[in-house]
Structures are given as structure tokens and as C-alpha cells.
Design an enzyme around this catalytic site. Structure first.
Site, PDB file in Angstrom:
ATOM      1  N   HIS A 502      30.214 -81.122  18.988  1.00  0.00           N
ATOM      2  CA  HIS A 502      29.020 -80.760  18.235  1.00  0.00           C
ATOM      3  C   HIS A 502      29.373 -79.770  17.117  1.00  0.00           C
ATOM      4  CE1 HIS A 502      24.663 -79.760  17.825  1.00  0.00           C
ATOM      5  NE2 HIS A 502      25.187 -78.629  17.376  1.00  0.00           N
ATOM      6  N   GLU A 503      30.104 -78.742  17.478  1.00  0.00           N
ATOM      7  CA  GLU A 503      30.414 -77.714  16.484  1.00  0.00           C
ATOM      8  C   GLU A 503      31.301 -78.273  15.377  1.00  0.00           C
ATOM      9  OE1 GLU A 503      28.774 -74.976  16.467  1.00  0.00           O
ATOM     10  OE2 GLU A 503      27.886 -75.341  18.443  1.00  0.00           O
ATOM     11  N   HIS A 506      29.345 -79.506  12.543  1.00  0.00           N
ATOM     12  CA  HIS A 506      28.992 -78.494  11.540  1.00  0.00           C
ATOM     13  C   HIS A 506      30.177 -78.197  10.628  1.00  0.00           C
ATOM     14  CE1 HIS A 506      25.156 -77.775  13.342  1.00  0.00           C
ATOM     15  NE2 HIS A 506      25.646 -77.290  14.470  1.00  0.00           N
TER      16      HIS A 506
HETATM   17 ZN   LIG Z   1      24.496 -77.016  16.170  1.00  0.00          ZN
END
Ligand SMILES: [Zn+2]
Ligand SMILES: *[C@@H]1O[C@H](CO)[C@@H](O)[C@H](O)[C@H]1NC(C)=O
Ligand SMILES: *[C@@H]1O[C@H](CO)[C@@H](O)[C@H](O)[C@H]1NC(C)=O
Ligand SMILES: *[C@@H]1O[C@H](CO)[C@@H](O)[C@H](O)[C@H]1NC(C)=O
Ligand SMILES: *[C@@H]1O[C@H](CO)[C@@H](O)[C@H](O)[C@H]1NC(C)=O
Length: 711
Positions: A502-503, A506
């Protein structure tokens, strides 16, 4: 590929350490001329190391490992330079102000942002308490300064005068100047003096009450006492986390680390109920009135700025655009999930009937029976699974995926300056052109004094302005993994694997946008959109081929996890999703209603909504969600829905374009170019539609969770 580097660099590091150790010892042993020569060699070596270490990364103005004093000085420089620039703009004659005169503000922003971050991020990561303190002070000082700049009437007048002439150079410049104006006007600069003062008074009151609300919850230490039989189901190890009261009763403090294990594991229904009610009643006396006042103040605040209500103000600048769109979204989703949620609830009710007879099923039973079902059906032992996810292997996998999908090549920089020896720095290159895209710092291990949460922090945004050197995106990814000790490698829990993916969503998002204006190139895109890339990337953690790629038993990494485990993970992912989501939707609807309507009776509203959304299950008696609102009443007001929103549309992206889970480079590049690259300038809905080939819809998400255990 990079994990290889990664392991190499570990080995190199330990080699280097032993070399250094050797050298130092030798210097102590030798005397006389030999010692002079050796000392010289040693210092030459040291200064070589030093020179290499301090070599700046090309295109990065981020400064790391500053001392407390350097931070203070840098903060001084930032505030004084910025004041000069603002003063200069303010002194422009309004009838002659030109585009270039305004754009010095954009240049200032771009140049200062990495310096500001250099002052600010040590607060989260520095090993020195003195540095962390200096950093926190600098942050406060800089924030106050920036806040006051955004309230400068004189600068606002000059900018407004330029806008009025309408001489735009290009679209990006236009949106920049418009966003400047918006910043000023959000601070009330286009209001009459009395209204402006009221706005500021309201803001101060809102800040004060928000702090109080959170403080009350943090300070609350209400506890309940139970006998051991009343806690049946909790293992002896678990029981150790609780203190004992005088009468040898077990003291359960109403905080999540005590409450969750009981709701998940305690066999005694009456205990679960007591704990759930107690938890829901926290801060009832103090916080319900606080939230009531807060909501009223928020409405007033929004109305001063010209909105109908607070929700319109909060949602207006987001992807959803209007409160009515949010309601429509939540209701559509809730309706689409109702059959599945009903089936899921029936499964749980049946389990309870078998275990507890005719006791009615309540909200407090959800977690316990979900857990029970999962244990009986998935046979997933997450403790054992961890042995298959050594960090180096997972990272290597992530880098490979990002390369194959998005054409991004990660390359470790051995000699970059860092703030602690475990930190690693990577250059990111475009695979096709070989062009440098940006840098990523990885600070992965937990340590004393470090901020205890997984997050991504932009350190520099890309920018390319006439009068300043090109800056590439620089980003820091922080996680809280336990460092390997001795011969045991760092192993990740499956949830940590998912969160790492998930990170990295980003990270990729930040790296891939290279707007010429720093303001538009960071992650400061639409907040309904910003979580989408992370959620999209999470999907690969459940694909068998990827799971095989990133897993390997730590003592023999050629042994990945087995097919049946991959399959179980896939099914487990969505088990009881419909029910869990309906519960989340309940709070989102509540949040959206109180922020779009006046004088709502919170309790009455909740009593009405609860059985409606939760398939007949009533509110836990005596609880009021306003007292300790679960999705944080502070910071997400009128925007609780956003979490679900981004998940739903990420599922659509994945299902419609990456359905087979393969690493399709062609589609990956489309995603990179059509969705990630445009960043804040383009309407995110347009970007997504352009990529998917139609308007995003909730259907893919609903279908994906229908593939659940009980569906
Ligand atoms: Zn996030
Ligand atoms: C102030 O600006 C806002 C947003 O730009 C606008 O909607 C509002 O009408 C303006 N108010 C006044 C008094 O000009
Ligand atoms: C950070 O700077 C200090 C001096 O201020 C130095 O002693 C330390 O070795 C540096 N840390 C790293 C990891 O380079
Ligand atoms: C980054 O975003 C801006 C607008 O925010 C866009 O104009 C630019 O093309 C994007 N960068 C890249 C590399 O596409
Ligand atoms: C850079 O991006 C971050 C968010 O990713 C944003 O908060 C910040 O304001 C941006 N910097 C500038 C100079 O606009």
C-alpha cells in the site's frame, strides 16, 4: 533484483564494519612513523568516506542528519527569506503586476519545501532527542509563519489584481494563481472585517474543542473488573496483558488493546456485551456536548465562507464534489451489499445459536463469531505464515513488480547521507529512457524515539521553474518492522506485507508526477483520490503468482507458500466484508447527515439508522456514537466516506484492467501515465474514466467481495 542488492549491501555493511574495526585497532597498536602514516591513511579514508557521504543527490535539496543548531538556523533562513519575498510581492504596484511577479511565490514554495521538510521530518525519525525537539520547535515556527503569510491582505490584493486582468500564460499557471487566491479566501480575506474576525474566532474555538475531544478520549481510563471465568476463551498469555485489582479480579481498561481481544476471543456473551457497552459509552458525559458544539461551529464556519453547510464545504473540493453525491454513493453501496450482508449475518447467527442457544444476537457478537468462523474455515496461522515473508525477499518482490508493471527501476545508493545507519536510499529510474525520476528513503525498522506509524512523507516535490534548478521528487517511507537480530532475519506479518505494498503505492504516485509546479506535483491531489494507488497495489498481495514471488521460508527461501494458503488468503480477505462495510457505512452516513443538517438529535438519529443499516441489530443500550466516534470525529469530519470511496474505485481499477493479476506492463504504463502522472491538475474522475474506459462504478467492488467465504 533489488533485494539481491539489498542483501549484498547488508553483507557489504558488515564487511565494512569489520574492516573499520580492524583499522582502528591497528592504529592503536602502531606507534612512531608507521602510526603517522597509518593515521594519515585512516583520515584520508575517513575524509573520502565523508566526502562521498556528503555528496548531495543530484536534483535533491533535501538535507538529512542536520544537528539541532543547523535546524534552528535553517528555520530562521526559511522564515526570513519567505518574508522578503512576500514583502516584495506586496510592494508591487497593483496596476503593473505581471505574471513573473506572482510566480516568485511558486518558486519560493518549490525551493523552500525540501528545506522545510529537512527541518520538520527529523522530529519523526532522529535518534537524538535534542534534534527531535529542535525539529518540533522549527515545525511550529514555520507553520505559524506560513499561516500568517496566507493571511496577508497586501499580497492578496496584488494577486487579485493580477487575476482580474486575466492574462494567463498557460493552464498550469492559471490553476496555480487560482489556488493561491483560494488559499487566501479560505482564510476569509475576501470577507468584511467583522466577518473575517468571526471566522478566525470560530477557527480558534473549533481547534480548541477538537483538541479537547481527542484529549478526553486519550485521558479516559475507565475500567471494568472481571473474574477469570468471566473471561473464558482468553489464553493465559493474553491474560497477562491485564492488571489485577485487589480482589484478584482482572482489570480491563477500555482501550482498544484490551477491548479487541475480548470482543474477538471471550466465550462469555455477557462479558463481551458489558465490554462493548462500556467501550461505546466512553466520554459520554464530556464529549457528546463537545461534538454537538463542534458541529454547530463547523456549520457557522462554512456559512461564513459562503457554503450551505459544513458538508458542502468539506466535500466541495473533493472527488465526490457534493454531499448529495456522497449520500448516493453510500446508499448505492449499502443496497448492493444488503443480500450478501444478510447471508453473512445468518452464518454468524447460526454459529451463536449452536454455541449459546437462544440468546439474541447483538453487535457485540460480530467479532467473536467472525473470528470463530475464520478459524474453522480458513486454517490460516498468521504466526507461522510470517516465517515465509523475510523483509529482503518481499522488498525484492515489490521492486520487481514496480519495474515490470510501471517501468520503474530502483537502484540502491550505497554512499548517500542518512540519519541512521539502517536507512537505505534508492534512485528511481524510468526503465525506458533511463531518466532519473526521483529518490526514495526507506527507514524501515522501529527504534526508540521514532514515530510509531507506517507512513509516506514527501520530502521534495518535483518542480521545474525558469529561475530554479530542476528538483526531482524525493520521498520517505517509514515502517515499524523489528530489526533482525543475529541470524534471524526480519520477518513480516502478512498484514505488514499488505501495508508495505500500500505504502509503495504512495511512493510510486509521488515519484511519477513531475509537474513543473511543486504545489501540483506532490501527493496533494484530491483527498478522495490519494488513497487509490495504495489500494490498487494491495491487490497484488492476494495473487498466487505474486505471493509465490514474494514469499520463501526464511531458512530456505526457495520454498514459497503453498497454493492452498494462497487460496485461503484470497478468501479470508473478503470474509464478512459486506457486514463490516455496512457497519462502516453506518458511521459514514451518520457523519454526513450531522454535517449537512442543522440541529440533529445525534442519539435519535443513530437509533434510527442503526437497525436500518445493520440488518435489524439495535444500538447497544446507553451508547452514543458522538461520545467516541470510531472513525475519528476530528480530522475526517464530513469525509469519513472517503476511505470506502477510494477502496471501491481502486477495486474497479484492478478488476477492469488488471483482472488476471498479471504484471501487464502495457496497462501498468497506462495507469502510470493516465492516472498517476496528471496529479492534482486534472479532475481525478476524468483520469480514472479515461483509464478504465467508462465512469468508475461500485460494481466491481461488490462483485469482488461476493467471492467471499459465505457468498
Ligand atoms: Zn495510504
Ligand atoms: C469570497 O470568495 C469565495 C470563494 O472564492 C466566493 O464564493 C465568495 O462569494 C466571496 N465572497 C465575497 C464577499 O466576495
Ligand atoms: C549524523 O551526524 C552526526 C554528527 O552530527 C554524526 O556523528 C553521525 O555519524 C551522522 N550519522 C550518520 C548515520 O551518518
Ligand atoms: C504531473 O501533474 C501535472 C499536473 O498536476 C501535469 O501537468 C504533469 O504532466 C504531470 N507530470 C507528468 C510527468 O506527467
Ligand atoms: C508537496 O506535496 C505535498 C503533499 O504531497 C504538499 O503537502 C506540499 O504542499 C507540496 N509542496 C508544495 C511546495 O506545494
Amino acid at each position: 533484483m533489488e533485494g539481491e542488492d539489498d542483501r549484498l549491501s547488508q553483507r557489504e555493511k558488515s564487511l565494512k564494519n569489520s574492516k573499520n574495526g580492524g583499522k582502528v585497532k591497528k592504529i592503536i597498536l602502531f606507534t612512531g612513523t608507521t602510526a603517522v602514516a597509518l593515521n594519515f591513511a585512516y583520515f584520508a579514508f575517513k575524509s573520502f568516506m565523508h566526502r562521498r557521504k556528503s555528496k548531495a543527490l543530484v536534483g535533491s535539496n533535501v538535507r538529512v542528519n542536520l544537528t539541532a543548531n543547523e535546524i534552528r538556523k535553517l528555520a530562521d533562513r526559511i522564515t526570513s527569506e519567505s518574508k522578503e519575498v512576500y514583502d516584495a510581492v506586496a510592494s508591487m504596484p497593483v496596476d503593473k503586476v505581471k505574471y513573473q511577479d506572482i510566480m516568485v511565490l511558486a518558486e519560493l514554495e518549490a525551493r523552500h519545501f525540501p528545506l522545510v521538510q529537512s527541518c520538520v521530518f527529523p522530529r519523526l525519525v532522529s535518534i537524538s532527542e535534542e534534534v527531535r525537539k529542535a525539529s518540533a520547535e522549527a515545525e511550529h515556527r514555520i507553520n505559524t509563519h506560513i499561516g500568517s503569510c496566507r493571511k496577508r491582505e497586501d499580497v492578496y490584493c496584488v494577486v487579485k489584481a493580477f487575476v482580474a486582468r486575466g492574462e494567463w500564460i498557460n493552464a498550469e499557471a492559471k490553476s496555480y494563481v487560482q489556488s493561491l487566491v483560494r488559499d487566501f479566501e479560505q482564510n476569509g480575506l475576501n470577507l468584511t472585517l467583522t466577518k473575517k474576525e468571526e471566522l478566525q474566532r470560530l477557527q480558534a474555538q473549533i481547534d480548541g474543542l477538537s483538541m479537547q475531544y481527542v484529549q478526553n478520549i486519550n485521558d479516559d481510563c475507565t475500567f471494568l473488573l472481571f473474574t477469570k471465568p468471566e473471561l473464558e476463551g482468553l489464553s493465559p498469555e493474553l491474560l497477562q496483558i491485564f492488571d489485577r485489582a485487589d480482589n484478584d479480579k482482572v482489570k480491563v481498561i477500555l482501550k482498544s488493546n484490551h477491548v479487541l481481544p475480548i470482543l474477538e476471543l471471550c466465550k462469555v456473551g455477557a462479558t463481551r456485551r458489558k465490554v462493548a457497552i462500556g467501550y461505546g459509552q466512553r466520554c459520554k458525559e464530556v464529549n457528546v456536548p463537545v461534538l454537538e458544539s463542534l458541529v454547530q461551529l463547523r456549520h457557522k464556519f462554512a456559512r461564513l465562507l459562503g457554503y450551505d453547510n459544513y458538508a458542502e464545504y468539506a466535500v466541495g473540493s473533493r472527488m465526490a464534489k457534493s454531499s448529495s453525491k456522497v449520500f448516493e454513493f453510500l446508499e448505492d453501496l449499502s443496497t448492493s451489499l444488503s443480500d450478501l450482508a444478510g447471508k453473512e449475518l445468518a452464518v454468524l447467527q447460526e454459529l451463536k445459536k449452536n454455541e449459546e442457544g437462544d440468546e439474541p444476537f447483538g453487535i457485540e457478537d460480530l467479532l467473536y463469531y467472525m473470528k470463530k468462523f475464520e478459524e474453522e474455515n480458513f486454517h490460516l496461522d498468521f504466526g507461522a505464515l510470517k516465517e515465509y515473508f523475510p523483509l529482503s525477499l518481499v522488498l525484492q518482490g515489490v521492486f520487481k513488480i514496480l519495474q515490470d508493471l510501471f517501468g520503474l527501476r530502483f537502484e540502491v545508493i550505497v554512499s548517500a547521507e542518512v540519519w541512521q545507519e539502517d536507512i537505505r536510499v534508492f534512485s528511481v529510474f524510468d526503465l525506458g529512457s533511463g531518466e532519473l525520476m526521483g529518490y526514495v528513503y526507506l527507514d524501515l525498522y522501529s527504534r526508540e524515539g521514532k514515530y510509531g506509524q507506517t507512513c509516506v512523507l514527501p520530502l521534495q516535490n518535483s518542480s521545474l521553474l525558469a529561475n530554479t534548478a530542476r528538483q526531482v521528487p524525493v520521498v520517505l517511507l517509514m515502517t515499524e518492522f523489528l530489526k533482525e537480530d543475529g541470524n534471524y532475519p526480519t520477518l513480516l506479518r502478512f498484514s505488514e506485507v499488505v501495508s508495505l505494498f500500500h505504502e509503495f503505492g504512495h511512493v510510486v504516485h509521488h515519484i511519477c508526477n513531475r509537474s513543473s509546479l511543486a504545489r501540483f506535483s506532490g501527493l496533494r491531489v484530491d483527498r478522495d483520490f490519494v488513497e487509490i494507488p495504495g489500494h490498487v497495489l494491495e491487490n497484488w498481495c492476494y495473487e498466487s503468482s505474486i505471493l509465490k514471488l514474494i514469499s520463501g521460508y526464511h531458512q530456505d527461501i526457495t520454498r514459497p507458500i503453498k497454493d492452498d494458503v494462497c487460496m485461503s488468503l484470497r478468501r479470508w480477505r473478503h470474509s464478512f466484508s459486506a457486514l463490516k462495510l455496512r457497519q462502516e457505512i453506518l458511521y459514514c452516513i451518520f457523519d454526513q447527515i450531522i454535517h449537512s443538517t442543522d440541529n440533529v438529535d445525534f442519539l435519535e438519529l443513530f437509533k434510527y439508522l442503526h437497525p436500518k443499516v445493520m440488518l435489524g441489530l439495535p444500538v447497544l443500550e446507553g451508547t452514543n456514537p458522538a461520545s467516541c466516534f470510531p472513525h475519528s470525529a476530528i480530522g475526517y469530519e464530513a469525509s469519513c466516506y472517503s476511505r470506502i470511496w477510494s477502496k471501491v474505485f481502486a477495486a474497479d481499477v484492478f478488476a477492469s484492467k488488471f483482472r488476471d493479476g498479471a504484471l501487464n506492463h502495457h496497462i501498468g504504463m497506462q495507469f502510470r501515465n493516465k492516472v498517476l502522472a496528471p496529479g492534482g491538475a486534472k479532475d481525478p474522475l476524468e483520469c480514472l474514466s479515461n483509464f478504465i474506459g467508462r465512469e468508475p462504478s461500485i460494481q466491481a467492488f461488490v462483485d469482488s467481495i461476493a467471492f467471499s467465504s459465505v457468498g
